[in-house]
Design a protein around this motif. Structure first.
Motif, PDB file in Angstrom:
ATOM      1  N   THR A   1       0.862  -1.178   0.000  1.00 18.59           N
ATOM      2  CA  THR A   1       0.000   0.000   0.000  1.00 18.59           C
ATOM      3  C   THR A   1       0.900   1.230   0.000  1.00 18.59           C
ATOM      4  OG1 THR A   1      -1.652  -1.192   1.278  1.00 18.59           O
ATOM      5  CG2 THR A   1      -1.849   1.188   1.216  1.00 18.59           C
TER       6      THR A   1
ATOM      7  N   SER B   1      -1.243  -1.559   8.951  1.00 18.54           N
ATOM      8  CA  SER B   1      -2.454  -1.626   8.118  1.00 18.54           C
ATOM      9  C   SER B   1      -3.630  -0.926   8.799  1.00 18.54           C
ATOM     10  CB  SER B   1      -2.813  -3.076   7.807  1.00 18.54           C
ATOM     11  OG  SER B   1      -3.051  -3.803   9.001  1.00 18.54           O
TER      12      SER B   1
ATOM     13  N   GLN C   1      -3.211   2.725   8.222  1.00 17.42           N
ATOM     14  CA  GLN C   1      -3.521   3.085   6.839  1.00 17.42           C
ATOM     15  C   GLN C   1      -5.023   3.140   6.597  1.00 17.42           C
ATOM     16  OE1 GLN C   1      -1.043   0.034   5.008  1.00 17.42           O
ATOM     17  NE2 GLN C   1       0.334   1.617   4.242  1.00 17.42           N
ATOM     18  N   ARG C   2      -5.765   2.202   7.198  1.00 21.63           N
ATOM     19  CA  ARG C   2      -7.222   2.258   7.079  1.00 21.63           C
ATOM     20  C   ARG C   2      -7.756   3.523   7.749  1.00 21.63           C
ATOM     21  NH1 ARG C   2      -5.298  -1.660   5.051  1.00 21.63           N
ATOM     22  NH2 ARG C   2      -4.887   0.028   3.572  1.00 21.63           N
TER      23      ARG C   2
ATOM     24  N   GLU D   1      -7.379   6.308   5.360  1.00 21.27           N
ATOM     25  CA  GLU D   1      -8.409   6.203   4.321  1.00 21.27           C
ATOM     26  C   GLU D   1      -9.766   6.681   4.850  1.00 21.27           C
ATOM     27  OE1 GLU D   1      -5.913   2.429   2.582  1.00 21.27           O
ATOM     28  OE2 GLU D   1      -7.914   2.082   3.404  1.00 21.27           O
TER      29      GLU D   1
ATOM     30  N   SER E   1      -1.979   0.640  -5.945  1.00 24.77           N
ATOM     31  CA  SER E   1      -2.413  -0.755  -5.960  1.00 24.77           C
ATOM     32  C   SER E   1      -3.877  -0.945  -5.594  1.00 24.77           C
ATOM     33  CB  SER E   1      -1.532  -1.588  -5.018  1.00 24.77           C
ATOM     34  OG  SER E   1      -0.206  -1.642  -5.505  1.00 24.77           O
TER      35      SER E   1
ATOM     36  N   TYR F   1      -5.862   0.033  -2.952  1.00 24.85           N
ATOM     37  CA  TYR F   1      -6.387  -0.166  -1.605  1.00 24.85           C
ATOM     38  C   TYR F   1      -7.295   0.984  -1.154  1.00 24.85           C
ATOM     39  CZ  TYR F   1      -3.312  -4.170  -1.184  1.00 24.85           C
ATOM     40  OH  TYR F   1      -2.705  -5.386  -1.367  1.00 24.85           O
TER      41      TYR F   1
ATOM     42  N   MET G   1     -10.616   0.580  -2.923  1.00 23.88           N
ATOM     43  CA  MET G   1     -11.434  -0.473  -2.309  1.00 23.88           C
ATOM     44  C   MET G   1     -12.084   0.012  -1.020  1.00 23.88           C
ATOM     45  SD  MET G   1      -9.605  -4.153  -2.963  1.00 23.88           S
ATOM     46  CE  MET G   1      -8.209  -3.831  -1.888  1.00 23.88           C
ATOM     47  N   TYR G   2     -11.363   0.800  -0.234  1.00 22.91           N
ATOM     48  CA  TYR G   2     -11.949   1.315   1.002  1.00 22.91           C
ATOM     49  C   TYR G   2     -13.150   2.200   0.681  1.00 22.91           C
ATOM     50  CZ  TYR G   2     -12.306   3.162   5.718  1.00 22.91           C
ATOM     51  OH  TYR G   2     -12.774   3.490   6.973  1.00 22.91           O
TER      52      TYR G   2
ATOM     53  N   ALA H   1      -3.746  -3.380  -8.846  1.00 25.39           N
ATOM     54  CA  ALA H   1      -5.081  -2.906  -8.477  1.00 25.39           C
ATOM     55  C   ALA H   1      -6.169  -3.821  -9.034  1.00 25.39           C
ATOM     56  CB  ALA H   1      -5.281  -1.474  -8.975  1.00 25.39           C
TER      57      ALA H   1
ATOM     58  N   VAL I   1      -6.248  -7.078  -6.878  1.00 28.41           N
ATOM     59  CA  VAL I   1      -6.826  -7.024  -5.538  1.00 28.41           C
ATOM     60  C   VAL I   1      -8.307  -6.679  -5.580  1.00 28.41           C
ATOM     61  CG1 VAL I   1      -4.626  -6.491  -4.438  1.00 28.41           C
ATOM     62  CG2 VAL I   1      -6.120  -4.620  -5.150  1.00 28.41           C
TER      63      VAL I   1
ATOM     64  N   ASN J   1     -11.196  -9.211  -4.102  1.00 32.80           N
ATOM     65  CA  ASN J   1     -12.129  -8.771  -3.069  1.00 32.80           C
ATOM     66  C   ASN J   1     -13.553  -8.588  -3.576  1.00 32.80           C
ATOM     67  OD1 ASN J   1     -10.592  -7.966  -0.344  1.00 32.80           O
ATOM     68  ND2 ASN J   1      -9.234  -7.547  -2.072  1.00 32.80           N
TER      69      ASN J   1
END
Length: 309
Positions: A67, A84, A87-88, A91, A113, A115, A118-119, A140, A143, A147
């Motif tokens: 990420t 992680s 990082q969330r 986001e 990539s 992430y 996606m969030y 990207a 992933v 998901n």
């Protein structure tokens, strides 16, 4: 008294980091050899060259789990783990700054990539993700498919300097997560964002600016293709000149310090060795991590928000 154990998530985060770090050390010699071949420390690499280098690809995998953005921590926190989770949190900060309703369409301008995209999708937004680096796009797509978010995230090659493929008023929001600093022409990019937003549309830029200039800083910005990083106060004028209103800025510098402290501590000894050998300019990310930590306070991590009238 019974021994107190660290939370599972924290212990797991440290274990995963140690595993990646050991692997990284094992390939350090290969990285050294490649650095001599790939970079001479005197050029100004393209964005693709910078992110495609072995040092960048290894570093982002080793430290950030592939990420490509900072984590957000509580002020005063020391530990950067779990990375992680931080990082969330970053986001979530970006999502909350957008302030958009579920179903809104947003442009992720420099998706890496995938992430962050996606969030945003999991929060109910429809995301058009773009990037110009081939391995970012491949990561990207992988992933997002893994998901099951293909219906919420579209991924395409596009350069935010030329967004003519998208019609006027295509988006309710546009964001960058540490990618606007790579703009060769920031004025043009913001003009493109303005055109693509609907009236009332929002931009949120999570980026950096600096208050103290130096040769070391300019070398880091050149080698990481961030030559047009703005001086402190520059975003307000730039955004206003593009036609945006309701400008606001949040200074998140203190909240990203744990991650940069980690970069500085992990990279300090290798960096001093590289400097002794006169090859530190070949290791852009190590140089940036250590020098930023050593000169903390001479730059900021900021969240900029503005609205198209």
């Amino acid at each position: 008294m019974a021994e107190t154990k660290a939370p599972v998530s924290l212990t797991s985060g440290r274990r995963n980091f140690r595993r990646r770090y050991v692997v990284g050390i094992l390939v350090l010699l290969a990285s050294l050899i490649t650095a001599f071949v790939a970079k001479n420390g005197a050029d100004a690499p393209s964005v693709q060259d910078y992110y495609g280098s072995l040092e960048s690809r290894l570093g982002y995998w080793l430290l950030l789990g592939n990420t490509r953005h900072c984590g957000l921590y509580e002020k005063g926190q020391i530990s950067p783990f779990p990375i992680s989770t931080a990082q969330r949190a970053m986001e979530e900060k970006l999502y909350s700054r957008l302030g958009l309703e579920p179903g809104s369409k947003v442009l992720d301008a420099g998706a890496g990539s995938g992430y962050v995209a996606m969030y945003m999708a999991r929060k109910g937004l429809n995301v058009q993700a773009i990037d110009i680096t081939p391995h970012h796009l491949a990561d990207a797509r992988k992933v997002v498919t893994k998901n099951g978010l293909e219906d919420k995230v579209s991924i395409d090659y596009a350069d935010y300097h030329d967004l003519s493929a998208f019609p006027d008023g295509s988006f309710d929001g546009i964001y960058t997560m540490e990618t606007f600093v790579h703009a060769d022409d920031p004025v043009k990019v913001l003009s493109n964002f303005y055109r693509l937003l609907k009236p009332g549309g929002v931009i949120v830029l999570h980026e950096a600016d600096f208050s103290y200039n130096s040769q070391v800083l300019q070398d880091i910005l050149r080698l990481s293709h961030c030559q047009n990083t703005l001086e402190e106060g520059g975003y307000e004028e730039l955004v206003a000149n593009a036609g945006f209103k309701d400008y606001s800025l949040e200074d998140l510098t203190d909240e990203v310090l744990p991650m940069w402290r980690l970069f500085g501590v992990v990279g300090y000894v290798p960096y001093q060795l590289f400097k002794l050998l006169g090859i530190h300019y070949r290791f852009t990310n190590v140089m940036a991590g250590v020098e930023t930590w050593l000169h903390w306070g001479e730059g900021r991590y900021i969240s900029v928000r503005a609205v198209k009238p």
